[in-house]
Structures are given as structure tokens and as C-alpha cells.
Design a protein around this motif. Sequence first.
Motif, PDB file in Angstrom:
ATOM      1  N   PRO A 367      52.775  48.994  30.575  1.00  0.00           N
ATOM      2  CA  PRO A 367      52.047  50.177  31.033  1.00  0.00           C
ATOM      3  C   PRO A 367      50.589  49.941  31.420  1.00  0.00           C
ATOM      4  O   PRO A 367      49.958  50.829  31.975  1.00  0.00           O
ATOM      5  CB  PRO A 367      52.122  51.095  29.809  1.00  0.00           C
ATOM      6  N   ARG A 368      50.017  48.772  31.113  1.00  0.00           N
ATOM      7  CA  ARG A 368      48.598  48.590  31.385  1.00  0.00           C
ATOM      8  C   ARG A 368      48.277  47.104  31.450  1.00  0.00           C
ATOM      9  O   ARG A 368      48.968  46.261  30.871  1.00  0.00           O
ATOM     10  CB  ARG A 368      47.743  49.264  30.310  1.00  0.00           C
ATOM     11  N   PHE A 369      47.179  46.804  32.155  1.00  0.00           N
ATOM     12  CA  PHE A 369      46.785  45.423  32.402  1.00  0.00           C
ATOM     13  C   PHE A 369      45.264  45.327  32.309  1.00  0.00           C
ATOM     14  O   PHE A 369      44.548  46.298  32.570  1.00  0.00           O
ATOM     15  CB  PHE A 369      47.267  44.974  33.783  1.00  0.00           C
ATOM     16  N   ILE A 370      44.785  44.135  31.981  1.00  0.00           N
ATOM     17  CA  ILE A 370      43.342  43.972  31.793  1.00  0.00           C
ATOM     18  C   ILE A 370      42.925  42.572  32.203  1.00  0.00           C
ATOM     19  O   ILE A 370      43.724  41.625  32.168  1.00  0.00           O
ATOM     20  CB  ILE A 370      42.956  44.250  30.318  1.00  0.00           C
ATOM     21  N   SER A 371      41.671  42.455  32.630  1.00  0.00           N
ATOM     22  CA  SER A 371      41.078  41.155  32.919  1.00  0.00           C
ATOM     23  C   SER A 371      39.744  41.063  32.213  1.00  0.00           C
ATOM     24  O   SER A 371      39.003  42.049  32.136  1.00  0.00           O
ATOM     25  CB  SER A 371      40.884  40.982  34.429  1.00  0.00           C
ATOM     26  N   PHE A 372      39.421  39.880  31.686  1.00  0.00           N
ATOM     27  CA  PHE A 372      38.095  39.598  31.136  1.00  0.00           C
ATOM     28  C   PHE A 372      37.457  38.533  32.019  1.00  0.00           C
ATOM     29  O   PHE A 372      38.079  37.506  32.313  1.00  0.00           O
ATOM     30  CB  PHE A 372      38.191  39.123  29.685  1.00  0.00           C
ATOM     31  N   HIS A 373      36.203  38.763  32.411  1.00  0.00           N
ATOM     32  CA  HIS A 373      35.613  37.902  33.428  1.00  0.00           C
ATOM     33  C   HIS A 373      34.090  37.959  33.358  1.00  0.00           C
ATOM     34  O   HIS A 373      33.510  38.792  32.654  1.00  0.00           O
ATOM     35  CB  HIS A 373      36.092  38.343  34.814  1.00  0.00           C
ATOM     36  N   HIS A 374      33.437  37.074  34.121  1.00  0.00           N
ATOM     37  CA  HIS A 374      31.974  36.998  34.179  1.00  0.00           C
ATOM     38  C   HIS A 374      31.498  37.210  35.615  1.00  0.00           C
ATOM     39  O   HIS A 374      31.180  36.253  36.323  1.00  0.00           O
ATOM     40  CB  HIS A 374      31.496  35.645  33.655  1.00  0.00           C
ATOM     41  N   PRO A 375      31.443  38.464  36.075  1.00  0.00           N
ATOM     42  CA  PRO A 375      31.005  38.716  37.456  1.00  0.00           C
ATOM     43  C   PRO A 375      29.544  38.338  37.647  1.00  0.00           C
ATOM     44  O   PRO A 375      28.701  38.629  36.791  1.00  0.00           O
ATOM     45  CB  PRO A 375      31.213  40.225  37.608  1.00  0.00           C
ATOM     46  N   THR A 405      48.976  41.961  42.476  1.00  0.00           N
ATOM     47  CA  THR A 405      47.883  42.810  42.937  1.00  0.00           C
ATOM     48  C   THR A 405      47.573  43.813  41.840  1.00  0.00           C
ATOM     49  O   THR A 405      48.430  44.616  41.462  1.00  0.00           O
ATOM     50  CB  THR A 405      48.245  43.567  44.228  1.00  0.00           C
ATOM     51  N   GLY A 406      46.365  43.741  41.319  1.00  0.00           N
ATOM     52  CA  GLY A 406      45.934  44.668  40.286  1.00  0.00           C
ATOM     53  C   GLY A 406      45.083  45.775  40.873  1.00  0.00           C
ATOM     54  O   GLY A 406      44.225  45.529  41.731  1.00  0.00           O
ATOM     55  N   TYR A 407      45.319  47.003  40.432  1.00  0.00           N
ATOM     56  CA  TYR A 407      44.570  48.160  40.913  1.00  0.00           C
ATOM     57  C   TYR A 407      43.791  48.712  39.714  1.00  0.00           C
ATOM     58  O   TYR A 407      44.355  49.335  38.816  1.00  0.00           O
ATOM     59  CB  TYR A 407      45.513  49.220  41.484  1.00  0.00           C
ATOM     60  N   PHE A 408      42.483  48.493  39.713  1.00  0.00           N
ATOM     61  CA  PHE A 408      41.689  48.809  38.532  1.00  0.00           C
ATOM     62  C   PHE A 408      41.082  50.195  38.623  1.00  0.00           C
ATOM     63  O   PHE A 408      40.544  50.590  39.666  1.00  0.00           O
ATOM     64  CB  PHE A 408      40.582  47.775  38.342  1.00  0.00           C
ATOM     65  N   THR A 409      41.170  50.923  37.533  1.00  0.00           N
ATOM     66  CA  THR A 409      40.532  52.227  37.417  1.00  0.00           C
ATOM     67  C   THR A 409      39.240  52.137  36.614  1.00  0.00           C
ATOM     68  O   THR A 409      38.433  53.060  36.644  1.00  0.00           O
ATOM     69  CB  THR A 409      41.483  53.232  36.740  1.00  0.00           C
ATOM     70  N   VAL A 410      39.055  51.028  35.891  1.00  0.00           N
ATOM     71  CA  VAL A 410      37.815  50.756  35.176  1.00  0.00           C
ATOM     72  C   VAL A 410      37.354  49.360  35.574  1.00  0.00           C
ATOM     73  O   VAL A 410      38.090  48.390  35.416  1.00  0.00           O
ATOM     74  CB  VAL A 410      38.020  50.813  33.647  1.00  0.00           C
ATOM     75  N   GLY A 411      36.149  49.263  36.122  1.00  0.00           N
ATOM     76  CA  GLY A 411      35.615  47.965  36.487  1.00  0.00           C
ATOM     77  C   GLY A 411      36.275  47.371  37.713  1.00  0.00           C
ATOM     78  O   GLY A 411      37.072  48.007  38.406  1.00  0.00           O
ATOM     79  N   GLY A 412      35.921  46.139  38.006  1.00  0.00           N
ATOM     80  CA  GLY A 412      36.459  45.407  39.148  1.00  0.00           C
ATOM     81  C   GLY A 412      36.158  43.937  38.967  1.00  0.00           C
ATOM     82  O   GLY A 412      36.226  43.412  37.856  1.00  0.00           O
ATOM     83  N   SER A 413      35.813  43.240  40.035  1.00  0.00           N
ATOM     84  CA  SER A 413      35.383  41.845  39.921  1.00  0.00           C
ATOM     85  C   SER A 413      34.462  41.537  41.083  1.00  0.00           C
ATOM     86  O   SER A 413      34.373  42.292  42.053  1.00  0.00           O
ATOM     87  CB  SER A 413      36.587  40.894  39.939  1.00  0.00           C
ATOM     88  N   GLU A 414      33.754  40.428  40.989  1.00  0.00           N
ATOM     89  CA  GLU A 414      32.942  39.939  42.088  1.00  0.00           C
ATOM     90  C   GLU A 414      32.716  38.449  41.879  1.00  0.00           C
ATOM     91  O   GLU A 414      33.409  37.816  41.076  1.00  0.00           O
ATOM     92  CB  GLU A 414      31.620  40.707  42.195  1.00  0.00           C
TER      93      GLU A 414
END
Length: 595
Positions: A367-375, A405-414
Amino acid sequence: MKKIYLAAFLSCSIGWGANAQLNEGGLPWSMRNETLANSANSISTVKLARPDYEGHQKEDELDAITGAAKPYRVAAYVTSNIGLESGKWEYLKDGSKIWKLALTVPDAKAIGVFYDKFELPKGVKLFLLNENGNQILGAYTSNNNSDFGNFVTEEVQGNIVHLELNIAAGVNVADIKFHIDKVTAYYRGVAELERRFATLQEGQLARPTGIGDASSCHVNANCPAGDGEAWAKSKKASVQITMGNAVCSGTMINNTGNTNGGACLPYLLTASHCEGSNSREDATYNQWTFRFNFQSATCEGSSANDGPVSRTGATFKARSNNPSFANNPDGLVTDFLLLQLKTAPPATSYLAGWNINTNIAENEDYPRFISFHHPAGDLKKLAYGEFINASGEFNQQTILNTHWTGYFTVGGSEGGSSGSGFFDHEGLLIGDLSGGIPGGGPCAPMGTEKLYSKISAAWQNNFDQTAFPAFAGAQSRLRDWLDPLGTGVSKLQPAMFDCSDVTSLNDVEKVLDESVILYPNPSTGIVNAKMNFVTGTNLTVSVVNILGSTQKTFNLANVRNGQYTFDLSTLAAGVYMVSIATDNAKIAKRITIIK
């Protein structure tokens, strides 16, 4: 086709001080000795050439517009020729010695130092300091010597870095190998470094705060959207990577061969495009730096906590070819790079588990997916969404369905997010970030629609096996490294940095074996199974003849307990093996069919 941008193209870098690379801490002798600290004759200064920052920035802007397939610079390399003869010596009464040098690059916001010759005998310590002495790196010792005879130290705030060697009495100076062949002069991406260590300006009572270099749309990793036991482990597996003059993100990852009290290999997964030369040589990665726990302790915090720790150097294991097509340098089929850290990760870190199932997108159990990253090289952030698509590709349409393909409703990436992990609701790694489709809103221009190279596609990496035969085999796929035991499992759980919490696969298989019985045996063709599991378990039951050919397959979803019947009446009389597999284990039971 809409151009999709590699997330590393906008990468920035950031540095840290105490508690950084593997070191012994402490203070340099000159700082502890007031006479030496105030001695005007105790320092020599080497001034290096000012890089063409403006030219670099113009080229960077063009790369960002065109989506050029190369790392995005945050610093300029400056060549040097600095050895022991360049510095100043102090001789102490007890026979010990101090060597000191100040190195400056005009207008640099920070300086990183690269050593092409580095071998310190026991009894020698290296320290680096910024101009005001607020940032101290070291002590680096013989423990930092490498097989390649080189080294790198993290960036030091400001346009001046002070280097000091403390040499104990009895050490033969001729045994010290020490030469600096280049430095990196940072022209952006060090906001946190400046905030923490720069000299306060006149009238400034406190250090400035802020969100760093990343877009304001990003959310700290320790915000509520990232709460949960499973994701807490994923968060601790996520790291920032510095590769010379650029950064990416990556994830420490577990493998089936890791054991409690035995082998515990610190593998790290990132994106292949984070290393632009397509190198498979260990020497390429010996001067990479991996920063753990670089994050705010709170959701609202704008400064790093006191716990970031770095490790230097890695060895090569496997990668996808970069680029995938000679006529399309931006098109990627798979996009992964697997390394092994040369030193153990810090005690707070985890090795992420993984999931190579291919039905994740359409399965309601995810039901949900997440990424942890350092933009933008900033503090660790999270991106959260409840929907993914399995049919993504990255700047190519030759090989389909290579990316999530992830569709984020909180945050994004760069920039700087490239290579970061994409996790399912169990906290299991399913992909690493290649880039994203440009978009508007607070996360413009990078947007919130992101493409993650599938671990399931990289598992065998069939495209590279045939397209690049010189690199075929283990060096271009994940299967051999993440499942060295050949278990065939589709999921593996995370482990602590030292594998002290690992339950062996033998134990998992024992539980599975004790949870299933088949009867009657022999059978005339109708075989029953009784099962009892603690939680709902998905099973694949395969019936294989003595030649190894699969005769029937049954898929059972969410099994808890009860009786199941398998109709094998169409099979010929003989002996068969019934393979019973979960996501994490596989067993086989023998049955005989009589007619």
C-alpha cells in the motif's frame, strides 16, 4: 519522448568534521601547545591557482538543460605537487617532530584533499583544520593506509586548510609516504559545513539556520511519514556518497550468505550512472567516501545531529553497463552499481533487506512506498507515495518495464538523490533511483514522478549479458552477490551492521519444514497438505520429476493454517519432489505416486 533527467546531474556535496572518516580523534600537538600555536615561523603556505568557477558554472547550467549523461560538478579539481618538502618542521625536546602546512585556494567555499602517495608508519598522526580551528579532521594513522597507497580526506570549510603531521620520537621520516596531487575547490553545496564551522560575523550572536541546498519541498527523514519499525531500518541503511567532486545516495544491502558470527559483508547499492567511466577496477572506488547518519534528529530540524560518521574506500562487485546504448548515452536499461565497503559500517547502521518479486505494483498488499535520500547533498530526506507503476523505462523504449515509477505525495528528489533506495511497506529494497520526469510545484524543476531501476531486472540483467559479452556473468548482475547460496528466495530481511540479529536460512527452512506435511505417501494421485503458519504466507508448490522437469505448479496466497488438496492424478507413477517455497525459504519433500 520526454527527456528524463539523471538525478546526479544536480548533485552537490557537503562535508563534516569530527567523527568523520575512520580516525582516532584527539587534537594536534600545535593546538595543545600554546608556544607552538603562536609561533609565526611554524607554518608554510602553498597557494594554488584559482579555478575557473564561472566557466564551470556555465558548463553545469548547459548540462542541466541538455540532461547530459555525466556527473554534475560541485567542485573544481586543482592539481598540486605538495610533499613533505613543502611544509615547515618543528623539533621538540623529546625527539618528536611536527610538520605543518597551510594550503589555500582563492574563493573556495571548502577544500577536499587527495593524496596519490599515502603511507603513515605507526607513530604518525595526520590532522586537518579550517582557518579558525573549529573544524578538525583526524587523527588519521597507519590504520588509514590502503593497498593502493592513496587516500582522501573530507572537505574542510573555507579557502584555507591547515595540515599537520605529529611524528613520534623514533619514527624514521624517510618511511613516511605523503604527497598531495590534487584538491577539490568547492564552489557550492557546503551550506551545512559553512553553517557549522565558519567564523561568526561581527554582531552575529548565533549561527544561521536554514534548509540547506535542497528544495523546500523536501521532508526530513525523521518526519512522521517515515515512522515505523521496518522503515527505521531502511533509514539506517541509507547513506550519502562522495565521489571526488560530486555526490550520490546509496543503500547498504544484505545477502543470503551473511551469518551471525560468520561472514557479514558490507555491500552497498547505488546507481551505475554515479560513476561515469564504467570502471570495474577497485582503484576507482578507493577514494570514495560514504557518510552515515547525516540527518536531523527531528522533523523540523535544519542542522545535522552529532552522529554523522564516514568510511572511505570500497571494492567493485558488479554494475550495469553505463550507458546501455552507444547511440543513446542517456538511455539506461538497468542502472545499478554494487560495491563492498573496505571497513565495517558504524554500529548504528543496517544492511537493508530486498524484494525481487515482480507483482508489486498491482498487489494490494503493497500500500505504500518510501525513499531515503540526500537531495543536493543535504541532510537525509524522505519521499513517500502510495502508488507505483511497473512499466517505467529510462530515456529508452527498446527494453520495456525496467524501472518502477514512483508517484510521491510527500517530498521528491533532485541532484544528489541518484542511487537512493526505494523501499516497499516492509522496508525491503526494490530499486535504486535513476532520475525523474521534470515537473512543477514546490519540487520544480525535478518534479515528484521518479524512476527507480528494478532490483528484479538487475538480478539477472539479461540485456547486459548479451549486449556486453565482455562483461557478462557475475560482474554485471546482482544474483551472484545477493544470493550467493543460490536459495532462490525472492525476499531477504534486513540485518544489523554486524549481522548479529541474522537468523540463518537453515533455521527459516526448518520452520517451514515443520509447518507443512504431505499425505498420504504413497498416493494414487490426490495429495493433501496440512499447514500451520504464524502469519499469512504466500506459497509456491512445484512438483518436479526425477529428470528435474516441473510437472505442476500451485500458487497459494496468504496461507495461515488448514488443509489443501493437490490433484496429481494425471502424473505417471513414480517418485517426485515437491518444492514448497515462500519468499524467504524453500524446502523439498519426496512423494511417490502409484497406479
